[in-house]
Design a protein around this motif. Structure first.
Motif, PDB file in Angstrom:
ATOM      1  N   THR A   1      35.556  47.480  12.787  1.00  0.00           N
ATOM      2  CA  THR A   1      34.435  47.026  11.965  1.00  0.00           C
ATOM      3  C   THR A   1      34.944  46.352  10.691  1.00  0.00           C
ATOM      4  N   GLY A   2      34.374  45.193  10.395  1.00  0.00           N
ATOM      5  CA  GLY A   2      34.734  44.479   9.175  1.00  0.00           C
ATOM      6  C   GLY A   2      35.926  43.553   9.330  1.00  0.00           C
TER       7      GLY A   2
ATOM      8  N   ASP B   1      34.140  40.328  14.257  1.00  0.00           N
ATOM      9  CA  ASP B   1      33.274  39.146  14.095  1.00  0.00           C
ATOM     10  C   ASP B   1      33.255  38.305  15.372  1.00  0.00           C
ATOM     11  N   ALA B   2      34.443  38.135  15.972  1.00  0.00           N
ATOM     12  CA  ALA B   2      34.532  37.340  17.200  1.00  0.00           C
ATOM     13  C   ALA B   2      33.751  38.018  18.329  1.00  0.00           C
TER      14      ALA B   2
ATOM     15  N   PRO C   1      25.632  47.228   4.999  1.00  0.00           N
ATOM     16  CA  PRO C   1      26.687  47.375   3.996  1.00  0.00           C
ATOM     17  C   PRO C   1      27.851  48.198   4.526  1.00  0.00           C
ATOM     18  N   PHE C   2      29.040  47.729   4.268  1.00  0.00           N
ATOM     19  CA  PHE C   2      30.220  48.388   4.808  1.00  0.00           C
ATOM     20  C   PHE C   2      31.394  48.144   3.871  1.00  0.00           C
TER      21      PHE C   2
ATOM     22  N   GLU D   1      35.582  46.923  -1.883  1.00  0.00           N
ATOM     23  CA  GLU D   1      35.350  45.590  -1.321  1.00  0.00           C
ATOM     24  C   GLU D   1      34.369  45.715  -0.170  1.00  0.00           C
ATOM     25  N   ILE D   2      33.211  45.087  -0.356  1.00  0.00           N
ATOM     26  CA  ILE D   2      32.192  45.161   0.692  1.00  0.00           C
ATOM     27  C   ILE D   2      32.446  44.022   1.681  1.00  0.00           C
ATOM     28  N   GLY D   3      32.531  44.347   2.944  1.00  0.00           N
ATOM     29  CA  GLY D   3      32.832  43.326   3.943  1.00  0.00           C
ATOM     30  C   GLY D   3      31.686  43.147   4.912  1.00  0.00           C
TER      31      GLY D   3
END
Ligand SMILES: [Zn+2]
Length: 639
Positions: free
Chosen positions: A49-50, A55-56, A88-89, A284-286
Motif C-alpha cells: 500500500t502506498g 498504484d499499477a 488517508p494513509f 508523509e501522507i501517501g
C-alpha cells in the motif's frame, strides 16, 4: 411426475440457479491465470500500500472495470481514475525542522548521534533530569519491572535498546522488547521521555537509527529517541565504552531469577541532571486507494440494494512489517494473498456484467488490508451504496491454493440463510440434468427421479467441495469491517501454506482449475441471494473465546479497530456473552482508560491487558459519542 428426494426449496434453488448459470459465462481458467500472473509479477513489486506497485495494480483493476462498463464511484468523474477511492494513509515519516538535544556542554547531532523513533510525539522540554532504567521493561507475567527500583516520574528514562537474553529467540522477554512496548512502560511510569541506547557501536548501523514508521497505531504519547553509545556515555557520566558494556552486563537478570538488576551497577549510575530536547517527526501522507466499480441492478426497485463483493489487492511489497521471510528486500509476490481473490473479483465482474443481477453489485478491491484492514474500514464510512441498503458482503482472500477439494467459508453464522444456500451451491457443482435419465454411476446420486424410476437430475459428490464452515463474522480480512456494521458476510479461503507471507507465494503455484470452481460457487451463491426479494437476516454470531491470541492470560472479547489512532482504542465489535459484552461495552466505543492505564492505541491496550488477572474486577473508561462512561469489567481466563 417427479418424486422429491430433497426439500422443494432445494430443488427450486437448484433450478433457479441452473437457469442463471446457463445464461452467464463461466469463470475462465485462462483469465484468472492472466490476472494473477500480472498482479503477482516482479513489476508490481509486491503491491505494498502506498507504493508504485500498488498504484499499477489499482490502474489495472480500474482498467478492467472500465472495459466491462462498470459505473465509477458516485462522487468521482468519468476517467479510469474515477474508480479510485482514496483514503488517508501514512507512507512514512521524515525528520521535521528543529530537532535538538543538549545537556551540559554537549549537543549531539540528530541523524548522527540520535534519532527520534517514528512513533515519537513532537515535543520540547528543557532541563529535565535523567534516570537509568536498565532495559526499561515491565512484564507483569514475569514479575519483572525495571521501574520498580527507582522513580522515573517527570524524568527522562534511559534504557538499553537491547533486551536481557536478546540472542535467544525464545527469550521470555521477546514479547517485551519492542520499543513500542517500552514506550508504554515508560509512559505508565510517568517518564517525560524514553531514550534507548542502541546496541551497535556505530550508530548508523543500528536499526533504530533509521527513521521508520510501523504504520499500525498512533504515537507513543511521549518522545522516544534512539541514542548512540557515545551519547549514552555522556548522559550517564561513564568514563569509557568498557564501563558502558560493564553496566549492560551487570543489569542482566540471571537465567533463573526475574529480578531486574539486583546487585548490579545500576544504582551507581549518576546521569546528567538537565536535558533539553526538541523532537519533530513529520508524517508523509501517501496515496492509497480502494478500487470500486458498480454494476447497477436490473430490477427497478431492488437495484437500490447492493451486494458488495470484495478482495484486497495489496500485499507486503519487499517485506518488512507482516513478512515471514528471514530478510527484507525480495519481492513478496502475493499470488495467493491476494492476487487470487482480486482475479476472482474481476472474473465475477465479467460474469455478472454479462447477466446482470436484480440488485446492484459493488465490486471493491481493497488496499491497506495487510496494514490492518484500512481500506475496507474506510469504505464502510463512505460506501458507494448506503450500508442500510447493503444486504451482504462476500470476501475472497487467498482462494488459489485449493487442495483435495477443501474450502473454508467463514461468516456462515452471520445469517441463517447462508448454510442452505452454500449447501445448494456446492451440490449444484456436480449436478447433471438428463431428459432421458442419467447414466448409472456409483458416484452419482439422484436428486430428482421421474415416475418411471429414472434419475433426471443427479449429483456427483466427487465434484463437490469439502467445506469447513466457520460461524464467526469477524476475522483477519476485510469482511470483518462489514460485519462490524451489522452486515451479513461470507469469507472464502483455501487455507494457509508454506509460502504464506513469503516471496515464494508465486503465480505458478496457483491451482487455477479449482480457483475457477470456487469463483463459480461464489457466483452461484450471489445469484441465489439475489433470487429472492428477502435479504439475508443479520445475526450476531456467538463464538468461543479463541480468536486472535494475544498470548496473555485474560480474555475480554473485544474486536479492536486497527486503524491509526492516538485518542483511544476504537472497538469494531464486542463478542456476544463475552466479559466485554457483560461490562456493557459496545461497537463504536473508544476505550480511553483500562485498569488504571491511559489507553491511546492498541499497544497501550495490549499492555494493560498483560497486567490484568482473570476474575478480578477492573474499571474501563470509554467514550461513547460525547459521553464518557466508566464501566466495570471482569476478564475471563483464556482457555
Ligand atoms: Zn496477507
Amino acid at each position: 411426475m417427479f418424486r422429491k428426494l430433497f426439500s422443494s426449496t432445494l430443488i427450486i434453488t437448484i433450478f433457479s440457479s441452473l437457469a442463471f448459470a446457463q445464461q452467464a459465462p463461466a469463470p475462465s481458467v485462462d483469465k484468472l491465470r492472466e490476472h494473477v500472473t500480472y498482479l503477482a509479477s516482479e513489476k508490481l513489486e509486491g503491491r505494498r500500500t502506498g507504493t508504485k506497485g500498488s498504484d499499477a495494480a489499482a490502474k489495472y483493476i480500474a482498467g478492467e472495470y472500465e472495459r466491462l462498463g462498470l459505473l465509477p464511484f458516485p462522487r468521482n468523474g468519468k476517467s479510469a481514475n474515477s474508480y479510485l477511492q482514496p483514503f488517508p494513509f501514512v507512507v512514512g515519516v521524515a525528520l521535521g525542522k528543529g530537532n535538538s538535544l543538549s545537556f551540559g556542554t554537549s549537543a549531539p547531532r540528530v541523524g548522527e548521534d540520535w534519532m527520534p523513533l517514528g512513533f515519537s510525539v513532537n515535543t520540547r522540554f528543557e532541563n529535565i533530569p535523567a534516570v537509568f532504567v536498565a532495559y526499561g521493561i515491565t512484564a507483569a507475567d514475569l514479575n519483572y519491572d525495571d521501574y520498580s527500583r527507582t522513580s522515573a516520574a517527570d524524568k527522562v528514562a534511559i534504557a538499553f535498546a537491547a533486551a536481557p537474553d536478546d540472542d535467544n529467540p525464545h527469550s521470555r522477554f521477546a514479547r517485551y522488547r519492542d520499543p513500542r512496548w517500552r514506550a508504554v512502560a515508560a509512559r505508565n511510569a510517568g517518564a517525560k521521555a524514553l531514550f534507548l541506547i542502541v546496541r551497535a557501536a556505530n550508530f548508523n548501523e543500528a536499526h533504530l537509527s533509521r527513521l521508520h514508521f510501523d504504520n499500525s497505531a498512533g504515537d507513543a504519547g511521549i518522545p522516544v529517541i534512539a541514542i548512540s553509545r557515545q551519547t549514552a556515555l555522556k548522559l550517564l557520566n561513564l568514563p569509557s565504552d568498557a564501563a558502558l558494556a560493564d553496566l549492560e552486563s551487570s543489569v542482566k537478570p540471571n537465567a533463573n531469577s526475574a529480578a531486574p538488576g539486583v546487585g548490579s551497577n545500576a544504582d551507581k549510575v549518576n546521569p546528567i541532571s538537565a536535558i533539553t530536547l526538541a523532537t519533530s517527526v513529520v508524517r508523509e501522507i501517501g496515496p492509497a486507494h480502494n478500487v470500486v466499480g458498480i454494476l447497477e441492478g436490473s430490477d427497478p426497485i431492488l437495484k437500490k440494494e447492493a451486494i458488495v463483493i470484495g478482495a484486497h489487492y495489496d500485499h507486503l511489497g519487499r517485506g518488512g512489517e507482516g513478512s515471514l521471510a528471514p530478510k527484507e528486500g525480495d519481492v513478496h509476490h502475493g499470488a495467493d494473498d491476494n492476487a487470487s481473490g482480486t482475479a476472482g473479483l474481476l472474473e465475477l465482474a465479467r460474469i455478472f456484467t454479462a447477466h446482470r443481477p436484480r440488485r446492484t453489485i459493488v465490486f471493491a478491491a481493497f488496499s491497506g488490508e495487510e496494514e490492518g484492514l484500512l481500506g475496507s474500514n474506510y469504505y464502510v464510512t463512505r460506501p458507494a451504496v448506503p450500508l442500510v441498503n447493503t444486504i451482504a458482503m462476500i470476501n475472497m482472500d487467498m482462494i488459489g491454493r485449493m487442495k483435495e477439494n477443501k474450502l473454508v467459508i467463514g461468516g456462515v453464522g452471520t445469517a441463517p440463510e447462508w448454510r442452505p444456500i452454500i449447501e445448494a451451491a456446492n451440490l449444484l457443482q456436480g449436478v447433471t440434468v438428463s431428459a432421458t435419465g442419467a447414466p448409472a454411476s456409483t458416484r452419482n446420486y439422484p436428486l430428482v427421479v421421474a415416475s418411471n424410476g429414472r434419475a433426471i437430475v443427479t449429483s456427483d459428490s466427487a465434484k463437490q467441495f469439502v467445506i469447513t464452515m466457520n460461524e464467526d463474522g469477524f476475522g483477519p480480512s476485510d469482511h470483518s469491517s462489514f460485519y462490524a456494521k451489522q452486515i451479513p458476510v461470507l469469507f472464502f479461503w483455501t487455507g494457509t501454506h508454506d509460502d504464506y507471507h513469503k516471496p515464494s507465494d508465486t503465480a505458478d503455484k496457483i491451482n487455477y482449475t479449482d480457483h475457477a470452481r470456487i469463483v463459480s460457487v461464489v457466483a452461484k451463491i450471489v445469484r441465489e441471494v439475489d433470487s429472492t426479494d428477502k435479504r439475508p437476516t443479520y445475526v450476531a454470531t456467538k463464538t468461543p473465546a479463541a480468536g486472535r491470541s494475544t498470548g496473555f492470560r485474560v480474555y475480554l472479547g473485544t474486536i479492536p479497530n486497527y486503524s491509526d489512532s492516538s485518542d483511544g482504542l476504537l472497538l469494531d465489535g464486542v463478542r456476544e456473552d463475552s466479559p466485554a459484552a457483560k461490562a456493557g461495552l459496545q461497537a463504536g466505543d473508544r476505550i480511553v482508560k483500562l485498569a488504571g492505564r491511559d489507553i491511546r492505541n492498541v499497544y497501550d491496550y495490549t499492555h494493560a491487558l498483560s497486567e490484568m488477572k482473570a476474575d478480578n474486577e477492573y474499571e474501563v473508561e470509554v467514550l461513547r459519542g460525547i459521553t464518557r462512561l466508566t464501566l466495570k469489567l471482569t476478564p475471563a481466563a483464556r482457555k
